[in-house]
Write a protein that holds these residues in place. Structure first.
Motif, PDB file in Angstrom:
ATOM      1  N   TYR A   1       0.848  -1.188   0.000  1.00 64.46           N
ATOM      2  CA  TYR A   1       0.000   0.000   0.000  1.00 64.46           C
ATOM      3  C   TYR A   1       0.886   1.242   0.000  1.00 64.46           C
ATOM      4  N   ILE A   2       0.275   2.394  -0.203  1.00 66.71           N
ATOM      5  CA  ILE A   2       0.998   3.655  -0.113  1.00 66.71           C
ATOM      6  C   ILE A   2       1.013   4.061   1.347  1.00 66.71           C
ATOM      7  N   GLY A   3       2.173   4.021   1.964  1.00 69.28           N
ATOM      8  CA  GLY A   3       2.271   4.335   3.381  1.00 69.28           C
ATOM      9  C   GLY A   3       2.544   5.811   3.613  1.00 69.28           C
ATOM     10  N   ALA A   4       2.052   6.317   4.724  1.00 72.76           N
ATOM     11  CA  ALA A   4       2.291   7.721   5.057  1.00 72.76           C
ATOM     12  C   ALA A   4       3.781   8.007   5.192  1.00 72.76           C
ATOM     13  N   SER A   5       4.530   7.036   5.700  1.00 75.34           N
ATOM     14  CA  SER A   5       5.964   7.248   5.890  1.00 75.34           C
ATOM     15  C   SER A   5       6.714   7.346   4.567  1.00 75.34           C
ATOM     16  N   GLY A   6       6.105   6.871   3.478  1.00 76.51           N
ATOM     17  CA  GLY A   6       6.777   6.910   2.180  1.00 76.51           C
ATOM     18  C   GLY A   6       6.234   7.946   1.223  1.00 76.51           C
ATOM     19  N   ILE A   7       5.156   8.654   1.607  1.00 74.24           N
ATOM     20  CA  ILE A   7       4.517   9.573   0.663  1.00 74.24           C
ATOM     21  C   ILE A   7       5.421  10.741   0.304  1.00 74.24           C
ATOM     22  N   GLY A   8       6.402  11.041   1.167  1.00 78.73           N
ATOM     23  CA  GLY A   8       7.313  12.144   0.872  1.00 78.73           C
ATOM     24  C   GLY A   8       8.480  11.754  -0.014  1.00 78.73           C
ATOM     25  N   ASN A   9       8.555  10.494  -0.411  1.00 76.60           N
ATOM     26  CA  ASN A   9       9.634  10.036  -1.291  1.00 76.60           C
ATOM     27  C   ASN A   9       9.597  10.812  -2.601  1.00 76.60           C
ATOM     28  N   GLU A  10      10.732  11.326  -3.019  1.00 76.29           N
ATOM     29  CA  GLU A  10      10.804  12.087  -4.269  1.00 76.29           C
ATOM     30  C   GLU A  10      10.436  11.227  -5.479  1.00 76.29           C
TER      31      GLU A  10
ATOM     32  N   TYR B   1       5.816  -4.959  -4.401  1.00 76.62           N
ATOM     33  CA  TYR B   1       7.046  -5.511  -4.970  1.00 76.62           C
ATOM     34  C   TYR B   1       8.091  -5.696  -3.865  1.00 76.62           C
ATOM     35  N   THR B   2       8.887  -6.726  -3.990  1.00 77.56           N
ATOM     36  CA  THR B   2       9.836  -7.120  -2.961  1.00 77.56           C
ATOM     37  C   THR B   2      10.865  -6.027  -2.677  1.00 77.56           C
ATOM     38  N   ASP B   3      11.150  -5.814  -1.391  1.00 75.05           N
ATOM     39  CA  ASP B   3      12.205  -4.883  -0.999  1.00 75.05           C
ATOM     40  C   ASP B   3      13.579  -5.500  -1.208  1.00 75.05           C
ATOM     41  N   THR B   4      14.555  -4.626  -1.436  1.00 75.57           N
ATOM     42  CA  THR B   4      15.941  -5.025  -1.265  1.00 75.57           C
ATOM     43  C   THR B   4      16.199  -4.971   0.232  1.00 75.57           C
ATOM     44  N   PRO B   5      16.434  -6.090   0.882  1.00 76.91           N
ATOM     45  CA  PRO B   5      16.474  -6.089   2.353  1.00 76.91           C
ATOM     46  C   PRO B   5      17.622  -5.266   2.898  1.00 76.91           C
TER      47      PRO B   5
ATOM     48  N   ASP C   1      22.908   6.400  -8.873  1.00 81.88           N
ATOM     49  CA  ASP C   1      22.463   7.644  -8.243  1.00 81.88           C
ATOM     50  C   ASP C   1      22.268   7.391  -6.742  1.00 81.88           C
ATOM     51  N   TRP C   2      22.688   8.326  -5.893  1.00 82.41           N
ATOM     52  CA  TRP C   2      22.621   8.113  -4.438  1.00 82.41           C
ATOM     53  C   TRP C   2      21.193   7.864  -3.963  1.00 82.41           C
ATOM     54  N   ARG C   3      20.212   8.452  -4.662  1.00 78.22           N
ATOM     55  CA  ARG C   3      18.817   8.241  -4.262  1.00 78.22           C
ATOM     56  C   ARG C   3      18.381   6.814  -4.553  1.00 78.22           C
ATOM     57  N   CYS C   4      18.928   6.220  -5.597  1.00 78.86           N
ATOM     58  CA  CYS C   4      18.615   4.825  -5.926  1.00 78.86           C
ATOM     59  C   CYS C   4      19.369   3.856  -5.023  1.00 78.86           C
ATOM     60  N   ARG C   5      20.612   4.182  -4.705  1.00 75.92           N
ATOM     61  CA  ARG C   5      21.410   3.283  -3.868  1.00 75.92           C
ATOM     62  C   ARG C   5      20.792   3.110  -2.486  1.00 75.92           C
ATOM     63  N   GLY C   6      20.107   4.146  -2.007  1.00 73.51           N
ATOM     64  CA  GLY C   6      19.511   4.065  -0.686  1.00 73.51           C
ATOM     65  C   GLY C   6      18.053   3.638  -0.679  1.00 73.51           C
ATOM     66  N   CYS C   7      17.515   3.261  -1.834  1.00 76.44           N
ATOM     67  CA  CYS C   7      16.097   2.927  -1.952  1.00 76.44           C
ATOM     68  C   CYS C   7      15.877   1.428  -1.755  1.00 76.44           C
ATOM     69  N   PHE C   8      14.861   1.072  -0.970  1.00 77.57           N
ATOM     70  CA  PHE C   8      14.564  -0.341  -0.738  1.00 77.57           C
ATOM     71  C   PHE C   8      13.959  -1.018  -1.966  1.00 77.57           C
TER      72      PHE C   8
END
Length: 264
Positions: free
Chosen positions: A25-34, A46-50, A206-213
């Motif tokens: 689902y769209i979580g409130a904690s993630g809605i600010g993601n660029e 979709y599966t997270d990168t753990p 890109d640093w934003r991708c490297r830190g993305c789950f």
């Protein structure tokens, strides 16, 4: 004989994380993601990168600190409701046909008013930035989170309590509901639900991708379970579900991997 605690502990954390179910689902904690593509990946489950074991322990410590802060709020004479008495679970606020969900750390009664409570632990530099400039400047994603939860819950005030992990210092901010900002976030949700979203970068380093789950599924490094929710032929419908345009209900007959649009 070597006990080898460190490697054994790290392996245990990795196995534990592998057993956890991915949110869908769209979580409130993630809605600010660029990156709206990352939000859509989360919507589809979709599966997270753990995260590695060290980062998992950082998250664990954050949850423990939340419990400590709630105890201190009560110590200060503030009546805190940590859970919804009807469900006996964390406060949950749902919107957008069940596709957006916010979870609050608690609710407090201040005078005759009801407030949300959000608790965040920070390192010393981030804490000082928060105290000096306010959360909208220091942690834009936290500001988006509480505004989204206020919009979903119809509660117009939020007490954000910050805990300095370096020296146990407290900071706080009283945040008022911003209807215009919630409208901006609502439009973002509609964009995400449409599925026509772009990657934030053309480069996976890109640093934003490297830190993305979601980096593994975004750049094709992690396989995806073949089910209706993850199929490009299915789109969000009622009650947080997905509906396939080909009529699939139980199993997906023409599964196609959903992929975001390239960065423009």
């Amino acid at each position: 004989m070597s006990i080898d605690f460190v490697s054994r502990c790290d392996q245990a954390y990795e196995k534990k994380k592998a057993r956890e179910k991915t949110r869908a689902y769209i979580g409130a904690s993630g809605i600010g993601n660029e990156c709206e593509a990352a939000i859509h990946f989360a919507l589809r489950g979709y599966t997270d990168t753990p995260p590695d074991a060290r980062l998992q322990r950082v998250f664990r410590d954050g949850h423990r600190i939340e419990d400590d802060v709630v105890r201190d709020l009560k110590l200060a004479g503030i009546y805190v409701m940590e859970v919804d008495q009807l469900t006996k679970k964390q406060w949950e606020f749902i919107g957008f046909n069940g596709h957006a969900i916010g979870h609050a750390d608690g609710i407090v009664e201040i005078g005759s008013e009801t407030w949300l409570v959000e608790i965040k632990s920070m390192n010393d530099n981030k804490f000082k930035d928060f105290v000096r400039n306010g959360v909208k400047s220091s942690h834009r994603n936290y500001y988006a989170q509480v505004q989204f939860m206020m919009g979903l819950s119809k509660i117009n005030k939020c007490l954000l309590v910050a805990y300095n992990k370096n020296n146990s210092e407290y900071g706080e901010e009283e945040i008022e509901y911003d209807e215009l900002y919630f409208s901006f976030l609502s439009q973002r949700v509609e964009n995400v639900l449409s599925g026509k979203v772009h990657k934030i970068s053309q480069d996976e380093t890109d640093w934003r991708c490297r830190g993305c789950f979601k980096r593994g599924v975004c750049w094709g490094q992690i396989d995806v379970p073949k089910k209706i929710r993850t199929c490009a032929n299915a789109m969000p419908s009622e009650n947080g579900e997905f509906k396939c345009k080909n009529g699939c209900t139980e199993t997906c007959q023409k599964w196609t991997r959903w992929t975001p649009l390239d960065k423009t």
